[in-house]
Write a protein that holds these residues in place. Structure first.
Motif, mmCIF file in Angstrom:
data_model
loop_
_atom_site.group_PDB
_atom_site.id
_atom_site.type_symbol
_atom_site.label_atom_id
_atom_site.label_comp_id
_atom_site.label_asym_id
_atom_site.label_seq_id
_atom_site.Cartn_x
_atom_site.Cartn_y
_atom_site.Cartn_z
ATOM 1 N N TRP A 132 85.828 -37.229 28.143
ATOM 2 C CA TRP A 132 84.412 -36.859 28.184
ATOM 3 C C TRP A 132 83.637 -37.823 29.064
ATOM 4 N N VAL A 133 82.745 -37.267 29.875
ATOM 5 C CA VAL A 133 81.918 -38.087 30.754
ATOM 6 C C VAL A 133 80.478 -37.600 30.652
ATOM 7 N N ALA A 134 79.539 -38.543 30.589
ATOM 8 C CA ALA A 134 78.120 -38.195 30.463
ATOM 9 C C ALA A 134 77.627 -37.500 31.720
ATOM 10 N N PHE A 135 76.584 -36.706 31.564
ATOM 11 C CA PHE A 135 76.078 -35.928 32.696
ATOM 12 C C PHE A 135 75.652 -36.839 33.849
ATOM 13 N N ASP A 136 75.093 -37.991 33.545
ATOM 14 C CA ASP A 136 74.663 -38.920 34.589
ATOM 15 C C ASP A 136 75.830 -39.467 35.390
ATOM 16 N N ASN A 137 77.052 -39.346 34.860
ATOM 17 C CA ASN A 137 78.233 -39.833 35.553
ATOM 18 C C ASN A 137 79.026 -38.717 36.233
ATOM 19 N N ILE A 138 78.384 -37.577 36.395
ATOM 20 C CA ILE A 138 78.967 -36.454 37.122
ATOM 21 C C ILE A 138 78.169 -36.260 38.411
ATOM 22 N N ALA A 139 78.860 -36.111 39.520
ATOM 23 C CA ALA A 139 78.168 -35.914 40.792
ATOM 24 C C ALA A 139 77.215 -34.726 40.690
ATOM 25 N N PRO A 140 75.960 -34.878 41.106
ATOM 26 C CA PRO A 140 75.000 -33.775 41.002
ATOM 27 C C PRO A 140 75.485 -32.485 41.651
#
Length: 244
Positions: free
Chosen positions: A75-83
């Motif tokens: 799981w990765v937070a939304f802020d750590n996903i490329a826009p």
């Protein structure tokens, strides 16, 4: 001496039988109502909890884990996903994601007009199916999806819905979530995905078992180009405003 007339069994036995029958019906109805309210309360609690807690493994993932012998998921937070990954997923699966309340009525009407040959499920509906329900076609699942989707839209933010979607989506056999997919196909973190890589990942949905992001077919290449153009359009016209 004349004997007194015998009482009719019909008159004496029927009335006592009616009372238990009515009581049984009332009891069954009470338990049915309690059951429905209990299920509704259970899902209401889950919807509320998962608005800020990450959902655990779901039914489909458990099935796939048993079938392939394990899962890749991180799981990765939304802020750590490329826009660009969010825009690519929306362009591929639900271009009006920021504009609807869980159901894209225009897409549904188009699907009906074409005889059901095209899908009309929104990202919100897919999240509900993946997190709370099960895969497969049934009226019960569709009915529950129809009830839960507006509830999720009401309580969760659009960003949260997209975050959960990107973390539970299947990208290959046993590979779930964008972080595991980015590592699996490209050897990078989700935050480092390029526009091309993000579009490739979005292009293999919703059939990741038959498509590859690292060894794309002509279909995947063409779909990738279309998604990249769609992601740029969404960014330009502001349809990414609810999760930008």
């Amino acid at each position: 001496m004349a004997s007194s007339p015998r009482k009719s069994r019909k008159g004496t036995d029927a009335a006592p039988l009616l009372v238990p029958a009515r009581a049984l019906r009332r009891r069954v109805l009470r338990w049915a109502v309690r059951g429905v309210l209990g299920v509704a309360g259970f899902f209401a609690v889950l919807v509320l909890l998962f608005s800020f807690l990450n959902p655990p493994v779901n039914i489909y993932q458990l099935q796939e884990s048993a079938r392939v012998g394990g899962l890749q998921r991180d799981w990765v937070a939304f802020d750590n996903i490329a826009p660009v990954m969010g825009r690519s997923a929306v362009a591929a699966e639900d271009a009006n994601f920021c504009l609807h309340w869980g159901f894209d009525m225009n897409a549904i009407r188009a699907a009906v007009a074409e005889g059901g040959s095209r899908g009309a499920s929104t990202i919100s509906q897919q999240v509900v199916k993946n997190v709370f329900l099960w895969h497969g076609r049934s009226w019960l699942r569709k009915a529950m999806e129809g009830v839960l989707t507006p509830a999720v839209e009401l309580i969760w933010s659009k960003e949260r819905i997209l975050e959960v979607y990107l973390n539970v989506a299947e990208f290959d056999e046993g590979v779930f979530g964008v972080q595991a997919a980015a590592e699996h196909y490209f050897g990078v973190d989700a935050r480092s995905l390029s526009a091309l890589q993000a579009a490739r990942l979005a292009a293999i949905l919703p059939d990741p078992k038959a498509r590859s992001a690292s060894n794309p077919s002509n279909f995947v290449r063409n779909r990738t180009r279309s998604i990249m153009a769609g992601a740029e359009t969404i960014a330009a016209d502001g349809r990414d405003g609810c999760f930008r």
